[in-house]
Design a protein around this motif. Structure first.
Motif, PDB file in Angstrom:
ATOM      1  N   GLU A 195       0.817  -1.194   0.000  1.00 33.15           N
ATOM      2  CA  GLU A 195       0.000   0.000   0.000  1.00 33.15           C
ATOM      3  C   GLU A 195       0.857   1.252   0.000  1.00 33.15           C
ATOM      4  O   GLU A 195       2.048   1.213   0.337  1.00 33.15           O
ATOM      5  CB  GLU A 195      -0.943   0.026   1.203  1.00 33.15           C
ATOM      6  N   ILE A 196       0.236   2.343  -0.382  1.00 31.00           N
ATOM      7  CA  ILE A 196       0.888   3.651  -0.408  1.00 31.00           C
ATOM      8  C   ILE A 196       0.079   4.590   0.469  1.00 31.00           C
ATOM      9  O   ILE A 196      -1.153   4.602   0.420  1.00 31.00           O
ATOM     10  CB  ILE A 196       0.956   4.211  -1.844  1.00 31.00           C
ATOM     11  N   VAL A 197       0.783   5.370   1.296  1.00 27.36           N
ATOM     12  CA  VAL A 197       0.147   6.434   2.059  1.00 27.36           C
ATOM     13  C   VAL A 197       0.658   7.749   1.499  1.00 27.36           C
ATOM     14  O   VAL A 197       1.862   7.919   1.295  1.00 27.36           O
ATOM     15  CB  VAL A 197       0.471   6.316   3.559  1.00 27.36           C
ATOM     16  N   PHE A 198      -0.248   8.684   1.231  1.00 23.58           N
ATOM     17  CA  PHE A 198       0.169   9.949   0.639  1.00 23.58           C
ATOM     18  C   PHE A 198      -0.682  11.093   1.169  1.00 23.58           C
ATOM     19  O   PHE A 198      -1.739  10.893   1.775  1.00 23.58           O
ATOM     20  CB  PHE A 198       0.082   9.884  -0.884  1.00 23.58           C
ATOM     21  N   VAL A 199      -0.176  12.320   0.962  1.00 25.14           N
ATOM     22  CA  VAL A 199      -0.907  13.522   1.335  1.00 25.14           C
ATOM     23  C   VAL A 199      -1.735  13.959   0.140  1.00 25.14           C
ATOM     24  O   VAL A 199      -1.208  14.147  -0.963  1.00 25.14           O
ATOM     25  CB  VAL A 199       0.059  14.656   1.743  1.00 25.14           C
ATOM     26  N   GLY A 200      -3.024  14.109   0.372  1.00 17.98           N
ATOM     27  CA  GLY A 200      -3.914  14.542  -0.696  1.00 17.98           C
ATOM     28  C   GLY A 200      -4.906  15.572  -0.195  1.00 17.98           C
ATOM     29  O   GLY A 200      -5.105  15.736   1.021  1.00 17.98           O
ATOM     30  N   GLN A 201      -5.504  16.272  -1.129  1.00 13.56           N
ATOM     31  CA  GLN A 201      -6.466  17.296  -0.758  1.00 13.56           C
ATOM     32  C   GLN A 201      -7.579  17.342  -1.803  1.00 13.56           C
ATOM     33  O   GLN A 201      -7.346  17.685  -2.960  1.00 13.56           O
ATOM     34  CB  GLN A 201      -5.793  18.674  -0.639  1.00 13.56           C
ATOM     35  N   ALA A 202      -8.778  16.985  -1.379  1.00 10.28           N
ATOM     36  CA  ALA A 202      -9.943  17.081  -2.254  1.00 10.28           C
ATOM     37  C   ALA A 202     -10.461  18.516  -2.254  1.00 10.28           C
ATOM     38  O   ALA A 202     -10.075  19.340  -1.425  1.00 10.28           O
ATOM     39  CB  ALA A 202     -11.024  16.107  -1.788  1.00 10.28           C
ATOM     40  N   ALA A 203     -11.329  18.814  -3.183  1.00 10.91           N
ATOM     41  CA  ALA A 203     -11.861  20.165  -3.312  1.00 10.91           C
ATOM     42  C   ALA A 203     -12.555  20.601  -2.018  1.00 10.91           C
ATOM     43  O   ALA A 203     -13.329  19.836  -1.431  1.00 10.91           O
ATOM     44  CB  ALA A 203     -12.837  20.219  -4.483  1.00 10.91           C
ATOM     45  N   ASP A 204     -12.236  21.818  -1.556  1.00  5.77           N
ATOM     46  CA  ASP A 204     -12.863  22.429  -0.373  1.00  5.77           C
ATOM     47  C   ASP A 204     -12.621  21.619   0.899  1.00  5.77           C
ATOM     48  O   ASP A 204     -13.414  21.682   1.848  1.00  5.77           O
ATOM     49  CB  ASP A 204     -14.383  22.613  -0.590  1.00  5.77           C
ATOM     50  N   GLN A 205     -11.553  20.843   0.928  1.00  9.55           N
ATOM     51  CA  GLN A 205     -11.238  20.029   2.095  1.00  9.55           C
ATOM     52  C   GLN A 205      -9.792  20.305   2.533  1.00  9.55           C
ATOM     53  O   GLN A 205      -8.948  20.691   1.721  1.00  9.55           O
ATOM     54  CB  GLN A 205     -11.384  18.530   1.771  1.00  9.55           C
ATOM     55  N   PRO A 206      -9.472  20.108   3.823  1.00  5.93           N
ATOM     56  CA  PRO A 206      -8.075  20.245   4.236  1.00  5.93           C
ATOM     57  C   PRO A 206      -7.248  19.078   3.717  1.00  5.93           C
ATOM     58  O   PRO A 206      -7.783  18.039   3.310  1.00  5.93           O
ATOM     59  CB  PRO A 206      -8.164  20.214   5.770  1.00  5.93           C
ATOM     60  N   SER A 207      -5.938  19.248   3.714  1.00  8.32           N
ATOM     61  CA  SER A 207      -5.079  18.125   3.330  1.00  8.32           C
ATOM     62  C   SER A 207      -5.227  17.007   4.360  1.00  8.32           C
ATOM     63  O   SER A 207      -5.427  17.252   5.552  1.00  8.32           O
ATOM     64  CB  SER A 207      -3.618  18.579   3.257  1.00  8.32           C
ATOM     65  N   ARG A 208      -5.157  15.790   3.885  1.00  4.44           N
ATOM     66  CA  ARG A 208      -5.276  14.608   4.748  1.00  4.44           C
ATOM     67  C   ARG A 208      -4.329  13.536   4.239  1.00  4.44           C
ATOM     68  O   ARG A 208      -3.826  13.608   3.121  1.00  4.44           O
ATOM     69  CB  ARG A 208      -6.707  14.051   4.726  1.00  4.44           C
ATOM     70  N   LEU A 209      -4.152  12.520   5.070  1.00  2.00           N
ATOM     71  CA  LEU A 209      -3.436  11.341   4.615  1.00  2.00           C
ATOM     72  C   LEU A 209      -4.431  10.370   3.999  1.00  2.00           C
ATOM     73  O   LEU A 209      -5.515  10.128   4.542  1.00  2.00           O
ATOM     74  CB  LEU A 209      -2.696  10.663   5.772  1.00  2.00           C
ATOM     75  N   TYR A 210      -4.040   9.828   2.863  1.00  2.00           N
ATOM     76  CA  TYR A 210      -4.856   8.838   2.161  1.00  2.00           C
ATOM     77  C   TYR A 210      -4.078   7.537   2.067  1.00  2.00           C
ATOM     78  O   TYR A 210      -2.855   7.526   1.912  1.00  2.00           O
ATOM     79  CB  TYR A 210      -5.207   9.317   0.752  1.00  2.00           C
ATOM     80  N   ARG A 211      -4.816   6.442   2.166  1.00  2.00           N
ATOM     81  CA  ARG A 211      -4.231   5.117   2.011  1.00  2.00           C
ATOM     82  C   ARG A 211      -4.763   4.517   0.727  1.00  2.00           C
ATOM     83  O   ARG A 211      -5.966   4.512   0.464  1.00  2.00           O
ATOM     84  CB  ARG A 211      -4.586   4.226   3.195  1.00  2.00           C
ATOM     85  N   ARG A 212      -3.861   4.009  -0.085  1.00  2.00           N
ATOM     86  CA  ARG A 212      -4.302   3.355  -1.314  1.00  2.00           C
ATOM     87  C   ARG A 212      -3.638   1.981  -1.378  1.00  2.00           C
ATOM     88  O   ARG A 212      -2.457   1.852  -1.663  1.00  2.00           O
ATOM     89  CB  ARG A 212      -3.900   4.198  -2.526  1.00  2.00           C
ATOM     90  N   ARG A 213      -4.389   0.941  -1.008  1.00  5.72           N
ATOM     91  CA  ARG A 213      -3.883  -0.420  -1.127  1.00  5.72           C
ATOM     92  C   ARG A 213      -3.826  -0.789  -2.600  1.00  5.72           C
ATOM     93  O   ARG A 213      -4.738  -0.488  -3.370  1.00  5.72           O
ATOM     94  CB  ARG A 213      -4.778  -1.394  -0.359  1.00  5.72           C
ATOM     95  N   LEU A 214      -2.745  -1.440  -2.986  1.00  8.96           N
ATOM     96  CA  LEU A 214      -2.560  -1.733  -4.402  1.00  8.96           C
ATOM     97  C   LEU A 214      -3.614  -2.691  -4.936  1.00  8.96           C
ATOM     98  O   LEU A 214      -3.851  -2.753  -6.140  1.00  8.96           O
ATOM     99  CB  LEU A 214      -1.153  -2.313  -4.632  1.00  8.96           C
ATOM    100  N   ALA A 215      -4.252  -3.421  -4.029  1.00  9.59           N
ATOM    101  CA  ALA A 215      -5.309  -4.332  -4.464  1.00  9.59           C
ATOM    102  C   ALA A 215      -6.650  -3.618  -4.652  1.00  9.59           C
ATOM    103  O   ALA A 215      -7.589  -4.192  -5.199  1.00  9.59           O
ATOM    104  CB  ALA A 215      -5.485  -5.477  -3.467  1.00  9.59           C
ATOM    105  N   ASP A 216      -6.722  -2.352  -4.160  1.00  8.17           N
ATOM    106  CA  ASP A 216      -7.976  -1.601  -4.260  1.00  8.17           C
ATOM    107  C   ASP A 216      -7.928  -0.665  -5.463  1.00  8.17           C
ATOM    108  O   ASP A 216      -6.865  -0.357  -6.001  1.00  8.17           O
ATOM    109  CB  ASP A 216      -8.223  -0.793  -2.989  1.00  8.17           C
ATOM    110  N   ASP A 217      -9.122  -0.187  -5.837  1.00  6.80           N
ATOM    111  CA  ASP A 217      -9.208   0.699  -6.992  1.00  6.80           C
ATOM    112  C   ASP A 217      -9.024   2.169  -6.629  1.00  6.80           C
ATOM    113  O   ASP A 217      -8.504   2.952  -7.424  1.00  6.80           O
ATOM    114  CB  ASP A 217     -10.564   0.525  -7.699  1.00  6.80           C
ATOM    115  N   VAL A 218      -9.459   2.563  -5.419  1.00  7.79           N
ATOM    116  CA  VAL A 218      -9.438   3.979  -5.061  1.00  7.79           C
ATOM    117  C   VAL A 218      -8.826   4.150  -3.671  1.00  7.79           C
ATOM    118  O   VAL A 218      -8.860   3.240  -2.848  1.00  7.79           O
ATOM    119  CB  VAL A 218     -10.868   4.577  -5.081  1.00  7.79           C
ATOM    120  N   PRO A 219      -8.249   5.332  -3.401  1.00  9.57           N
ATOM    121  CA  PRO A 219      -7.701   5.590  -2.065  1.00  9.57           C
ATOM    122  C   PRO A 219      -8.797   5.923  -1.069  1.00  9.57           C
ATOM    123  O   PRO A 219      -9.895   6.342  -1.434  1.00  9.57           O
ATOM    124  CB  PRO A 219      -6.778   6.797  -2.303  1.00  9.57           C
TER     125      PRO A 219
END
Length: 541
Positions: free
Chosen positions: A365-389
């Motif tokens: 898996e990968i953990v990364f810093v991401g920010q969706a529209a109108d949201q604060p930055s957060r940590l996201y987890r994206r397991r390689l077996a999954d489609d979306v973080p």
């Protein structure tokens, strides 16, 4: 020509005089564009008035400026001074030259060998570019307080034409007669000249190897192998006498005695032909000493000082670490090939690419810093077996994630605080205030090693938080700007980390090894950053 403080030479402002010699007057100056201190050598007036030699020098200076090596003082460029003077702008190297150190007596074997290895590395880099020093001597070798060596004035003797007649120390004068490159004219310093130089014959890199042998002999004995009351007697000794090898310390290894004999062979056809062979011989001798500290290096050699870092063996950004006597590593498991696709979604997501993601040690898996529209930055987890973080709860405004080596913990910075939470999810542990941790390393007992703020050293932090204990101190006086990106090697005995150099990029930083039990630091790699150990036994950086 004497320059007063405040005088401007192009963008350089003179701060004060450093010294003078046959090759010109040397000044300390400030580069007003890059806000750094440099050395400026104002060439003799007679030199600047000779159009042919000046043209040749400008051509040579361009070649010399291309030399980039941790043990060679860098040439930055040339400046013209009205009405017709020329100045050479160089790296300012602080500290005493080797002649000052030798004047106090012979050097200990380990110190002499460490200096010689660095000098050999500098010569090797120059010879690979077909550049011959021609004037190697202790006065052209600077040794810093930390043992780091810089060789000065590479190739300058070839194109300089100083007057030695008024020099009170003719045995250390940069040249004896002139012009510099004409056939039949003697070039170099008498006490360190090769026999072919003394005869006025053409020279090649073997002349540097002779001078290298003279310098090594002088470091070990405290005196020159060839001397006399004046230049003529010294040249006669160079041509006719043999060095007194019985003057070497009784504990001099046989390999070093043999190396000195090969370097000081009067017939250049029988002399050692490649300085790299001398470097390798000295490294082997250092490793055979038995009392050096074990540092990850080729074939488990022992290394005595940071100076030996150049032999770490760089290959395509990878340093082979055969930990040998220090770590008993089992063969790496067969590599697993993982293929994954990232599906685009309708939700915009900005990913912070400035060290904003981390791959877990298992590679799942990968953990990364991401920010969706109108949201604060957060940590996201994206397991390689999954489609979306997916969002990791409790990580609003977090950045700089790091996994522990076992993959059980995730560390990140959040609103100026260092946090640690189980990688599988759960409550975060507050580890204290940080300005922005530049890397985190995990020890086997759960304690952390980190750089809490840019420009500081490394600290040890208890697993549950609490007072920090300093592990390293930044040597600002030696040009260090901070200690970053610690990484604990297997077993928890050693830590590799990056030493940022003031005024230089991270590609010009230094990777060092810290022994936690003693606090001893040793250089592994010059010109690298952010080293990470991998199971194959390599450092990636």
């Amino acid at each position: 020509m004497t320059l007063a403080p405040g005088t401007r030479i192009g963008p350089y402002e003179i701060l004060g005089a450093i010294g003078a010699g046959g090759m010109g007057e040397v000044y300390r100056a400030r580069d007003t564009r890059l806000d750094r201190t440099v050395a400026i050598k104002v060439l003799p007036q007679a030199f600047s008035e000779d159009v042919e030699r000046l043209t040749r020098f400008e051509r040579e200076a361009r070649t010399l400026a291309s030399l980039s090596h941790p043990h060679i003082a860098q040439i930055y460029g040339l400046e013209t001074m009205p009405p017709d003077a020329t100045a050479l702008v160089m790296e300012l190297v602080e500290g005493d030259d080797l002649s000052v150190r030798i004047a106090r007596g012979a050097l200990p074997m380990a110190e002499a060998v460490a200096i010689a290895i660095q000098v050999a590395g500098a010569l090797e880099a120059a010879h690979e570019r077909a550049i011959v020093h021609r004037d190697l001597k202790p006065g052209n070798i600077k040794v810093g307080d930390d043992g780091t060596v810089k060789v000065l004035d590479f190739g300058l003797a070839k194109v300089m034409d100083p007057s030695a007649g008024s020099n009170p120390d003719l045995m250390n004068s940069p040249t004896i007669t002139s012009p510099a490159t004409q056939m039949g004219m003697i070039l170099g310093t008498a006490a360190y000249m090769s026999p072919e130089q003394a005869r006025g014959r053409p020279v090649d890199r073997r002349a540097d190897i002779w001078a290298f042998g003279v310098v090594l002999y002088e470091m070990l004995t405290g005196r020159r192998p060839f001397g006399g009351e004046d230049i003529s007697l010294t040249l006669a000794a160079v041509l006719k006498e043999e060095a007194d090898f019985t003057a070497l310390p009784p504990d001099t290894p046989a390999a070093i005695r043999r190396l000195l004999r090969r370097c000081l062979e009067k017939d250049p056809r029988r002399r050692l032909s490649a300085i790299a062979d001398a470097r390798l011989e000295l490294e082997e001798s250092a490793s055979d000493g038995g009392d050096g500290a074990v540092v990850p290096g080729a074939r488990g050699r022992t290394w005595r000082t940071p100076a030996l870092s150049a032999a770490a063996g760089l290959l395509a950004g990878m340093a082979i670490l055969a930990i040998g006597m220090t770590l008993r590593l089992s063969p790496p498991p067969p590599a697993t090939v993982v293929r994954s696709e990232i599906a685009l979604t309708s939700t915009p997501l900005v990913i912070d690419g400035n060290r904003g993601f981390w791959i877990d040690p298992a590679g799942t898996e990968i953990v990364f810093v991401g920010q969706a529209a109108d949201q604060p930055s957060r940590l996201y987890r994206r397991r390689l077996a999954d489609d979306v973080p997916t969002v990791i709860p409790g990580t609003d405004h977090a950045f700089g994630p790091f996994f522990s080596q076992d993959g059980q913990w995730l560390v990140f910075t959040q609103l100026g605080r260092l946090k640690k939470m189980p990688a599988a999810g759960g409550g975060a542990v507050d580890l204290g205030d940080v300005g922005g941790a530049a890397g985190v390393g995990f020890l086997p007992d759960g304690d952390l090693i980190l750089n809490p703020n840019h420009g500081e050293g490394l600290f040890r932090v208890p697993a549950s938080g609490g007072p920090r204990a300093a592990l390293t101190t930044v040597a600002h006086g030696l040009g260090e700007a901070g200690h970053h990106w610690p990484h604990v090697l297997p077993g928890g005995t050693y830590v590799v980390f990056t030493v940022e150099i003031d005024g230089k990029t991270y590609s010009e930083a230094r990777i060092e090894l810290l022994t936690l039990a003693t606090g001893e630091r040793r250089t592994l790699i010059e010109g690298g950053t952010d080293a990470r150990y991998v199971s194959s036994g390599h450092l990636l950086y």
